[in-house]
Design a protein around this motif. Structure first.
Motif, PDB file in Angstrom:
ATOM      1  N   ARG A  81      77.937  78.164  53.252  1.00 17.49           N
ATOM      2  CA  ARG A  81      77.902  79.349  54.118  1.00 17.49           C
ATOM      3  C   ARG A  81      78.604  80.551  53.487  1.00 17.49           C
ATOM      4  O   ARG A  81      78.496  81.671  54.002  1.00 17.49           O
ATOM      5  N   TRP A  82      79.351  80.322  52.411  1.00 17.50           N
ATOM      6  CA  TRP A  82      80.152  81.385  51.838  1.00 17.50           C
ATOM      7  C   TRP A  82      79.351  82.539  51.253  1.00 17.50           C
ATOM      8  O   TRP A  82      79.783  83.694  51.383  1.00 17.50           O
ATOM      9  N   LEU A  89      81.222  90.525  53.504  1.00 17.84           N
ATOM     10  CA  LEU A  89      82.497  91.101  53.064  1.00 17.84           C
ATOM     11  C   LEU A  89      82.262  92.358  52.234  1.00 17.84           C
ATOM     12  O   LEU A  89      82.970  93.359  52.402  1.00 17.84           O
ATOM     13  N   THR A  90      81.282  92.326  51.352  1.00 18.28           N
ATOM     14  CA  THR A  90      80.961  93.496  50.523  1.00 18.28           C
ATOM     15  C   THR A  90      80.601  94.692  51.402  1.00 18.28           C
ATOM     16  O   THR A  90      81.080  95.810  51.179  1.00 18.28           O
ATOM     17  N   HIS A 320      87.686  84.845  49.384  1.00 14.94           N
ATOM     18  CA  HIS A 320      87.192  86.136  49.867  1.00 14.94           C
ATOM     19  C   HIS A 320      88.086  87.279  49.396  1.00 14.94           C
ATOM     20  O   HIS A 320      87.587  88.317  48.933  1.00 14.94           O
ATOM     21  N   HIS A 321      89.394  87.095  49.477  1.00 16.04           N
ATOM     22  CA  HIS A 321      90.289  88.157  49.017  1.00 16.04           C
ATOM     23  C   HIS A 321      90.207  88.318  47.507  1.00 16.04           C
ATOM     24  O   HIS A 321      90.245  89.441  46.986  1.00 16.04           O
ATOM     25  N   LEU A 322      90.084  87.203  46.798  1.00 19.05           N
ATOM     26  CA  LEU A 322      89.965  87.277  45.337  1.00 19.05           C
ATOM     27  C   LEU A 322      88.666  87.987  44.947  1.00 19.05           C
ATOM     28  O   LEU A 322      88.659  88.840  44.049  1.00 19.05           O
ATOM     29  N   SER A 323      87.573  87.673  45.607  1.00 23.11           N
ATOM     30  CA  SER A 323      86.282  88.308  45.312  1.00 23.11           C
ATOM     31  C   SER A 323      86.342  89.807  45.554  1.00 23.11           C
ATOM     32  O   SER A 323      85.791  90.602  44.776  1.00 23.11           O
ATOM     33  N   ARG A 324      87.012  90.194  46.615  1.00 25.15           N
ATOM     34  CA  ARG A 324      87.148  91.622  46.916  1.00 25.15           C
ATOM     35  C   ARG A 324      87.931  92.333  45.819  1.00 25.15           C
ATOM     36  O   ARG A 324      87.557  93.429  45.379  1.00 25.15           O
ATOM     37  N   ILE A 325      89.022  91.710  45.364  1.00 21.77           N
ATOM     38  CA  ILE A 325      89.839  92.321  44.313  1.00 21.77           C
ATOM     39  C   ILE A 325      89.029  92.481  43.034  1.00 21.77           C
ATOM     40  O   ILE A 325      89.042  93.540  42.393  1.00 21.77           O
TER      41      ILE A 325
END
Length: 343
Positions: A81-82, A89-90, A320-325
Motif C-alpha cells: 500500500r505504500w 505524500l508527494t 515516508h519522512h525519508l522519501s520526502r527529504i
C-alpha cells in the motif's frame, strides 16, 4: 571542567527536569516533549545551551534500534500500500509548500524564495545551504524552520493523544526486553554503518542504520523484544534537549517578528497534512493518526520518535519522512535556480 562540557551537562540536566515535568503533566512522549520544551524556553530566555553531536548521534542509533523492534510481519504485509501513500505524500508536500509560500509572501511580506525555503518540510541542511548561497532571507528561514520543528513536535502528539488516535503496534513488547548482552554489538554495528551512510550524505543516517540492523535482527529472530525503557528515555531526553538548543542566538525581536508567521504556517501545513492523511487512511485502510504523523512537516528523527511512542508502524513513518527529504534534496536546488532565473 571545560566550559562547553559544563554547558552540555547543564542542558542535559534541564532536559531531565523537563522530562520529569512533562511526565507529571502527562504530556504524550513526555521525555521527548518535556525536554525539548523546557530547553527551548531556557534557550529563548537567554540561557546558554549546547548539545553533544556524539551523544545525539548515539541517541539516534538507540532510537533507530528501538524502532526496528517494532517492525513486524503484519506491518510488512502492508508494504504494497505504500506506493500510493508515497504518491499522496508527494502531492501533500507540493500543496504545503505552494500554500505556505503564498501565505508567507501575501501576509508576512517575505519573498517567494524565503517563503519556499522556510516552508520546506525537512531537508534542513540543504535548505540552510541554499539560504547561505544567497537564496532568500537566511535568518528568517533558519528561525522559521526552527519554530516549525518545535511547534509540530510539541502540538501534534497532544492533538493525536486528545483524539485518542494512538496505534496498536506493540507486538514486540509481548516478547519482553532485548537481551542486554546483545546491545553492545547491535549499537556498535549500527554506529559503524551510520558512519558509512553519513559519509555518503545519506539522510538521517544514524537513525536509519539502527532501524535497518534492528529490523534485520528481529526479522531473522536473532534479536527479540524491545529496547530497555531506560535507554529509550535517555535517548529521548538527549534528542529533545538537542532540539531545544536550536534557538541559540535567536533574538527576542526575531521571536516576536516570526512567531505569528510560524504558527500560521504550521497550522496551514497541519490542516493540509490532516486532510490528505484522512483520505489516504480511508482509501488504504491505514490508521489515520499514523498517516498524519507520516505526512506532518516535522523532522524524521522527532516524528519517528513520536510514531514509536504512539505505537504506529515505525517503518511506514520513517520511510515516508525519508522519501520526502530525499525528494526535497534533489529538487530544491533546481527549483531555486529556476526561480532566480525567472525573477
Amino acid at each position: 571542567m571545560k566550559l562547553p562540557s559544563r554547558i552540555i551537562s547543564q542542558t542535559l540536566l534541564l532536559g531531565l527536569l523537563g522530562a520529569g515535568l512533562g511526565t507529571l503533566l502527562k504530556l504524550p512522549v513526555a521525555p521527548l516533549l518535556g525536554s525539548a520544551i523546557l530547553v527551548s524556553i531556557a534557550t529563548l530566555a537567554g540561557l546558554k545551551t549546547a548539545s553533544s553531536n556524539l551523544l545525539r548521534n548515539i541517541s539516534f542509533v538507540v532510537l533507530g534500534c528501538s524502532l526496528g523492534s517494532g517492525i513486524t510481519p503484519e506491518n510488512l504485509a502492508l508494504v504494497g500500500r505504500w506506493p500510493l501513500s508515497l504518491l499522496a505524500l508527494t502531492i501533500t508536500v507540493i500543496l504545503m509548500m505552494y500554500a505556505n509560500t503564498w501565505l508567507l509572501a501575501r501576509f508576512y511580506g517575505h519573498s517567494v524564495e524565503t517563503g519556499l525555503l522556510a516552508s520546506s518540510p525537512g531537508a534542513l541542511s540543504s535548505v540552510i545551504a541554499l539560504a547561505q548561497s544567497g537564496y532568500g532571507n537566511e535568518r528568517a528561514i533558519i528561525v522559521l524552520q526552527g519554530l516549525r520543528l518545535i511547534l509540530v513536535m510539541a502540538v501534534l502528539p497532544v492533538i493525536i493523544g486528545g483524539l485518542d488516535l494512538q496505534g496498536t503496534n506493540n507486538t514486540a513488547a509481548l516478547q519482553g526486553v532485548m537481551a542486554y548482552a546483545l546491545l553492545p554489538s547491535l549499537f556498535a554495528s549500527a554506529f559503524l554503518l551510520a558512519l558509512v551512510l553519513d559519509k555518503i550524505h545519506f539522510p538521517a543516517a544514524y537513525i536509519m542504520a539502527g532501524l535497518a540492523l534492528s529490523a534485520l535482527g528481529h526479522g531473522t529472530s536473532l534479536i527479540k523484544g524491545i529496547m530497555p525503557q531506560p535507554l529509550i528515555v535517555a535517548a529521548f531526553i538527549v534528542i529533545g534537549s538537542s532540539v531545544g538548543t536550536r534557538f541559540n542566538g535567536m533574538q527576542r525581536h526575531e521571536l516576536k517578528l516570526y512567531t505569528g508567521a510560524a504558527i500560521a504556517s504550521v497550522t496551514l501545513s497541519s490542516i493540509i497534512a490532516a486532510m490528505m492523511a484522512y483520505g489516504v487512511a480511508l482509501l488504504l485502510q491505514l490508521p489515520f493518526g499514523q498517516v498524519w504523523v507520516a505526512y506532518s512537516p516535522g523532522g524524521v528523527e522527532a516524528m519517528a520518535a513520536v510514531a514509536m511512542a504512539l505505537h504506529y508502524d515505525p517503518a511506514y513513518v520513517a520511510i515516508h519522512h525519508l522519501s520526502r527529504i530525499v525528494g526535497l534534496v534533489l529538487t530544491l536546488p533546481w527549483i531555486m535556480t529556476w526561480l532566480k532565473r525567472s525573477s
